[in-house]
Design a protein around this motif. Structure first.
Motif, PDB file in Angstrom:
ATOM      1  N   GLU A   1       0.790  -1.656   0.495  1.00  0.00           N
ATOM      2  CA  GLU A   1      -0.422   0.338   0.339  1.00  0.00           C
ATOM      3  C   GLU A   1       0.916   0.936   0.046  1.00  0.00           C
ATOM      4  O   GLU A   1       0.869   2.473  -0.509  1.00  0.00           O
ATOM      5  N   ASN A   2       2.033   0.977   0.810  1.00  0.00           N
ATOM      6  CA  ASN A   2       2.137   2.072   0.795  1.00  0.00           C
ATOM      7  C   ASN A   2       3.971   2.804  -0.029  1.00  0.00           C
ATOM      8  O   ASN A   2       4.355   3.983  -0.108  1.00  0.00           O
ATOM      9  N   ARG A   3       4.195   1.486  -0.197  1.00  0.00           N
ATOM     10  CA  ARG A   3       6.041   1.141  -0.527  1.00  0.00           C
ATOM     11  C   ARG A   3       5.721   1.221  -2.764  1.00  0.00           C
ATOM     12  O   ARG A   3       6.778   1.538  -3.204  1.00  0.00           O
ATOM     13  N   LEU A   4       4.722   0.433  -3.424  1.00  0.00           N
ATOM     14  CA  LEU A   4       4.372   0.142  -4.343  1.00  0.00           C
ATOM     15  C   LEU A   4       3.578   0.552  -5.371  1.00  0.00           C
ATOM     16  O   LEU A   4       3.056   0.147  -6.475  1.00  0.00           O
ATOM     17  N   ALA A   5       3.115   2.109  -4.687  1.00  0.00           N
ATOM     18  CA  ALA A   5       2.363   2.993  -5.658  1.00  0.00           C
ATOM     19  C   ALA A   5       3.179   2.991  -7.631  1.00  0.00           C
ATOM     20  O   ALA A   5       4.227   3.335  -6.585  1.00  0.00           O
ATOM     21  N   ALA A   6       2.595   2.785  -7.917  1.00  0.00           N
ATOM     22  CA  ALA A   6       2.472   3.821  -9.602  1.00  0.00           C
ATOM     23  C   ALA A   6       2.449   4.721 -10.084  1.00  0.00           C
ATOM     24  O   ALA A   6       1.597   5.322  -9.076  1.00  0.00           O
ATOM     25  N   PRO A   7       3.477   5.258 -10.318  1.00  0.00           N
ATOM     26  CA  PRO A   7       3.417   6.786 -10.989  1.00  0.00           C
ATOM     27  C   PRO A   7       2.348   6.031 -12.397  1.00  0.00           C
ATOM     28  O   PRO A   7       1.803   5.938 -12.317  1.00  0.00           O
ATOM     29  N   GLU A   8       1.550   7.879 -12.222  1.00  0.00           N
ATOM     30  CA  GLU A   8       0.773   7.759 -13.127  1.00  0.00           C
ATOM     31  C   GLU A   8       0.970   7.283 -14.551  1.00  0.00           C
ATOM     32  O   GLU A   8       0.197   7.067 -15.204  1.00  0.00           O
ATOM     33  N   THR A   9       2.207   7.436 -15.344  1.00  0.00           N
ATOM     34  CA  THR A   9       2.451   6.625 -16.647  1.00  0.00           C
ATOM     35  C   THR A   9       3.531   5.657 -16.490  1.00  0.00           C
ATOM     36  O   THR A   9       4.534   5.687 -15.427  1.00  0.00           O
ATOM     37  N   PHE A  10       3.671   4.896 -17.266  1.00  0.00           N
ATOM     38  CA  PHE A  10       4.754   3.433 -16.469  1.00  0.00           C
ATOM     39  C   PHE A  10       6.088   4.436 -17.007  1.00  0.00           C
ATOM     40  O   PHE A  10       6.236   5.174 -17.986  1.00  0.00           O
ATOM     41  N   ASP A  11       6.609   4.147 -15.670  1.00  0.00           N
ATOM     42  CA  ASP A  11       8.296   4.727 -16.016  1.00  0.00           C
ATOM     43  C   ASP A  11       9.432   3.605 -15.975  1.00  0.00           C
ATOM     44  O   ASP A  11       8.985   2.597 -14.620  1.00  0.00           O
ATOM     45  N   ALA A  12      10.356   2.815 -16.948  1.00  0.00           N
ATOM     46  CA  ALA A  12      10.725   1.384 -16.466  1.00  0.00           C
ATOM     47  C   ALA A  12      11.375   1.824 -15.220  1.00  0.00           C
ATOM     48  O   ALA A  12      12.080   0.373 -14.526  1.00  0.00           O
ATOM     49  N   GLU A  13      12.520   2.907 -15.065  1.00  0.00           N
ATOM     50  CA  GLU A  13      13.182   2.714 -14.034  1.00  0.00           C
ATOM     51  C   GLU A  13      12.241   3.121 -12.376  1.00  0.00           C
ATOM     52  O   GLU A  13      12.965   2.060 -11.866  1.00  0.00           O
ATOM     53  N   ASP A  14      11.578   3.391 -12.557  1.00  0.00           N
ATOM     54  CA  ASP A  14      10.760   3.306 -11.819  1.00  0.00           C
ATOM     55  C   ASP A  14      10.131   1.726 -10.156  1.00  0.00           C
ATOM     56  O   ASP A  14      10.163   1.575  -9.866  1.00  0.00           O
ATOM     57  N   PHE A  15       9.379   1.141 -12.175  1.00  0.00           N
ATOM     58  CA  PHE A  15       9.234  -0.210 -12.155  1.00  0.00           C
ATOM     59  C   PHE A  15       9.960  -0.961 -12.212  1.00  0.00           C
ATOM     60  O   PHE A  15       9.711  -1.695 -10.590  1.00  0.00           O
ATOM     61  N   ARG A  16      12.150  -0.868 -12.031  1.00  0.00           N
ATOM     62  CA  ARG A  16      12.436  -1.166 -11.499  1.00  0.00           C
ATOM     63  C   ARG A  16      13.204  -1.422  -9.708  1.00  0.00           C
ATOM     64  O   ARG A  16      13.264  -2.223  -9.357  1.00  0.00           O
ATOM     65  N   ARG A  17      13.471   0.197  -9.988  1.00  0.00           N
ATOM     66  CA  ARG A  17      13.407   0.539  -8.653  1.00  0.00           C
ATOM     67  C   ARG A  17      12.440  -0.207  -7.580  1.00  0.00           C
ATOM     68  O   ARG A  17      12.568  -1.144  -6.572  1.00  0.00           O
ATOM     69  N   ARG A  18      10.864   0.247  -7.870  1.00  0.00           N
ATOM     70  CA  ARG A  18       9.857  -1.335  -6.961  1.00  0.00           C
ATOM     71  C   ARG A  18      10.147  -3.106  -7.050  1.00  0.00           C
ATOM     72  O   ARG A  18       9.812  -2.948  -5.700  1.00  0.00           O
ATOM     73  N   TRP A  19      10.350  -3.092  -8.649  1.00  0.00           N
ATOM     74  CA  TRP A  19      10.694  -4.858  -8.212  1.00  0.00           C
ATOM     75  C   TRP A  19      11.612  -5.016  -7.289  1.00  0.00           C
ATOM     76  O   TRP A  19      11.444  -5.923  -6.276  1.00  0.00           O
ATOM     77  N   LEU A  20      12.665  -4.373  -6.692  1.00  0.00           N
ATOM     78  CA  LEU A  20      13.967  -4.289  -5.758  1.00  0.00           C
ATOM     79  C   LEU A  20      13.210  -4.092  -4.877  1.00  0.00           C
ATOM     80  O   LEU A  20      13.758  -5.417  -3.458  1.00  0.00           O
ATOM     81  N   LEU A  21      12.518  -3.749  -4.809  1.00  0.00           N
ATOM     82  CA  LEU A  21      11.588  -3.388  -3.440  1.00  0.00           C
ATOM     83  C   LEU A  21      11.016  -4.824  -3.287  1.00  0.00           C
ATOM     84  O   LEU A  21      10.929  -4.682  -1.655  1.00  0.00           O
ATOM     85  N   ALA A  22      10.466  -4.648  -3.887  1.00  0.00           N
ATOM     86  CA  ALA A  22       9.050  -6.298  -3.680  1.00  0.00           C
ATOM     87  C   ALA A  22      10.442  -7.881  -3.182  1.00  0.00           C
ATOM     88  O   ALA A  22       9.893  -8.880  -2.611  1.00  0.00           O
ATOM     89  N   GLY A  23      11.945  -7.604  -4.171  1.00  0.00           N
ATOM     90  CA  GLY A  23      12.360  -8.135  -4.068  1.00  0.00           C
ATOM     91  C   GLY A  23      13.198  -8.200  -2.549  1.00  0.00           C
ATOM     92  O   GLY A  23      13.245  -9.537  -2.017  1.00  0.00           O
ATOM     93  N   ARG A  24      13.366  -7.052  -1.553  1.00  0.00           N
ATOM     94  CA  ARG A  24      13.868  -7.250  -1.044  1.00  0.00           C
ATOM     95  C   ARG A  24      13.023  -7.773   0.151  1.00  0.00           C
ATOM     96  O   ARG A  24      12.736  -8.027   1.753  1.00  0.00           O
ATOM     97  N   GLN A  25      11.267  -7.869  -0.561  1.00  0.00           N
ATOM     98  CA  GLN A  25      10.385  -8.601   1.070  1.00  0.00           C
ATOM     99  C   GLN A  25       9.715  -9.629   0.897  1.00  0.00           C
ATOM    100  O   GLN A  25       9.778 -10.483   2.046  1.00  0.00           O
ATOM    101  N   GLY A  26      11.078 -10.209  -0.190  1.00  0.00           N
ATOM    102  CA  GLY A  26      11.350 -11.664  -0.279  1.00  0.00           C
ATOM    103  C   GLY A  26       9.897 -12.104  -1.957  1.00  0.00           C
ATOM    104  O   GLY A  26       9.857 -13.319  -1.566  1.00  0.00           O
ATOM    105  N   ILE A  27       9.300 -11.639  -1.679  1.00  0.00           N
ATOM    106  CA  ILE A  27       7.861 -11.596  -2.676  1.00  0.00           C
ATOM    107  C   ILE A  27       8.638 -12.161  -4.215  1.00  0.00           C
ATOM    108  O   ILE A  27       7.798 -13.127  -4.739  1.00  0.00           O
TER     109      ILE A  27
END
Ligand SMILES: Cc1cc2nc3c(=O)[nH]c(=O)nc-3n(C[C@H](O)[C@H](O)[C@H](O)COP(=O)(O)OP(=O)(O)OC[C@H]3O[C@@H](n4cnc5c(N)ncnc54)[C@H](O)[C@@H]3O)c2cc1C
Length: 392
Positions: free
Chosen positions: A25-51
């Motif tokens: 809810e707090n950390r994986l919200a998407a920007p208004e339009t798709f942004d590959a850099e932000d996608f990878r940033r969130r992907w790494l965050l999700a990875g750190r959560q083990g998902i």
């Protein structure tokens, strides 16, 4: 609202689910339009959560979870992450790419790929669909021809989820055109391999946070040790990945369905017309009950299929039923949630976004019509495949 069914999870997994929902809810919200850099940033965050590596064994960098716990985590991700496309991308990476490596990879392949894929450092994509081969998945045209200690691949893939951001591709190609089911072979190919290129990202009606593109293969030389499973074993790899996808990937939809259901109940309690909350009108409350019934029964089928995976079942009917039930319930839930919001339902917002994200769920992982064909065939009904081939 409390779910009517509950599968027993250990306390650690329960806590992980709550933490993950809040985190998403707090950390994986998407920007208004798709942004590959932000996608990878969130992907790494999700990875750190083990998902990104839930079902991958601990020794290869994952959490070693069983399918029921992994589905529960995917459900928790879907519940918290308003960017359903992102959750879908994570699930496609995990179930259509990592699980095939877990199940069919050599020890060398597991050591080479799994730790970075499980941690979120690398992203994977699975390409089987081609312009001329969708539901009829075994009519592929992409060819892989053996040339000494390598294979040379030529062909076109389309609708490949994660392709625009992928570091590794699991590609299905024909090694023996006469062998039908046993003529397909799976290859693990690194992005940047000469001859492999990715087209422009598609503009999609839903799941817009999940990047998708065509993949072109022109004289792509792949060392023989990058074959996943045996030569001729591609269909088995694909079938297994679909069992995982039809079960655990769809758990993400259960999470977002639950969020929408809760907000819709809140809406009909609060919105007043004719001097009363609209939820007091039977036409409205019965629609809500139908929504709850579809959600709960789909959830039951999905977790039952996950139990089957944990028991090592090769049954394809349980996952097919789960996929059918969740996707049909999701689309109907989206339509109902729009209707119950009246004019607000067709303004950009939660219900219409959910509906757009739900629509593709009846198509990917094998269309719902193909799932029904497969189930009918298992019941001894319907047409047998007209040649030695399997539909999705
Ligand atoms: C969001 C999304 C993500 C995807 N991600 C990937 C991915 O990562 N990798 C990948 O390889 N592919 C991916 N796909 C492709 C997906 O698997 C195919 O779109 C799907 O299998 C259907 O193939 P098709 O689009 O060619 O439709 P078609 O096969 O042309 O089907 C069109 C219609 O005809 C019906 N139909 C076809 N044959 C029969 C039959 N025998 N009986 C009854 N009805 C039939 C279908 O059910 C459908 O309604 C994705 C698709 C979507 C929408």
């Amino acid at each position: 609202m409390k779910p009517l069914i509950s599968f027993t999870l250990d306390q650690d997994t329960e806590e992980m689910c709550s933490t993950l929902t809040a985190f998403a809810e707090n950390r994986l919200a998407a920007p208004e339009t798709f942004d590959a850099e932000d996608f990878r940033r969130r992907w790494l965050l999700a990875g750190r959560q083990g998902i990104t590596g839930t079902c991958v064994p601990d020794e290869f960098g994952g959490s070693g979870m069983d399918a029921v716990s992994a589905a529960a985590l995917m459900e928790a991700l879907g519940r918290g992450c308003r960017d359903t496309g992102f959750a879908f991308s994570v699930a496609a990476h995990l179930y259509a790419c990592l699980m095939p490596v877990v199940e069919f990879g050599t020890t060398e392949q597991k050591k080479r790929w799994l730790p970075a894929l499980a941690s979120g450092e690398l992203i994977a994509a699975h390409g089987i669909t081609e312009p001329g081969a969708g539901s009829d998945a075994l009519s592929l045209r992409t060819r892989a021809v053996r040339d000494g200690d390598r294979y040379v691949l030529n062909g076109e893939k389309c609708f490949t989820t994660n392709a625009p951001v992928a570091d590794v591709f699991l590609i299905q190609a024909v090694t023996d055109p006469e062998a039908g089911y046993f003529g397909l072979t799976s290859f693990l190919i690194e992005a940047g391999t000469p001859g492999l290129s990715v087209g422009r990202p598609y503009d999609k009606v839903g799941l817009r946070g999940s990047p998708m593109a065509d993949v072109h293969l022109q004289d792509v030389a792949v060392p023989a040790d990058q074959v996943l499973g045996a030569e001729g074993g591609g269909a088995a790899v694909f079938t297994s990945s679909m069992r995982w996808e039809r079960t655990c990937l769809f758990a993400a939809y259960l999470g977002s369905m639950r969020r929408l259901l809760d907000s819709t109940v809140d809406h009909v309690r609060e919105r007043e017309q004719f001097g009363a909350p609209i939820g007091s009108f039977q036409a409205v409350s019965h629609r809500i009950v139908d929504m709850v019934m579809r959600y709960e029964s789909a959830r039951l089928l999905l977790f039952r299929a996950a139990v089957g995976l944990d028991e090592g079942s090769q049954d394809e009917i349980g996952p097919a039923l789960a996929k059918l039930a969740v996707s049909e319930a999701a689309v109907q839930l989206g339509l109902d949630a729009v209707q119950l919001r009246g004019g607000l339902g067709i303004v950009d917002g939660e219900a219409e976004t959910f509906l757009r994200d739900a629509l593709p769920s009846r198509i990917f992982s094998g269309t719902n019509e193909i799932q029904k064909n497969n189930i009918a065939r298992a019941l001894g009904l319907g047409r047998a495949p007209h040649r030695r081939r399997a539909a999705r």
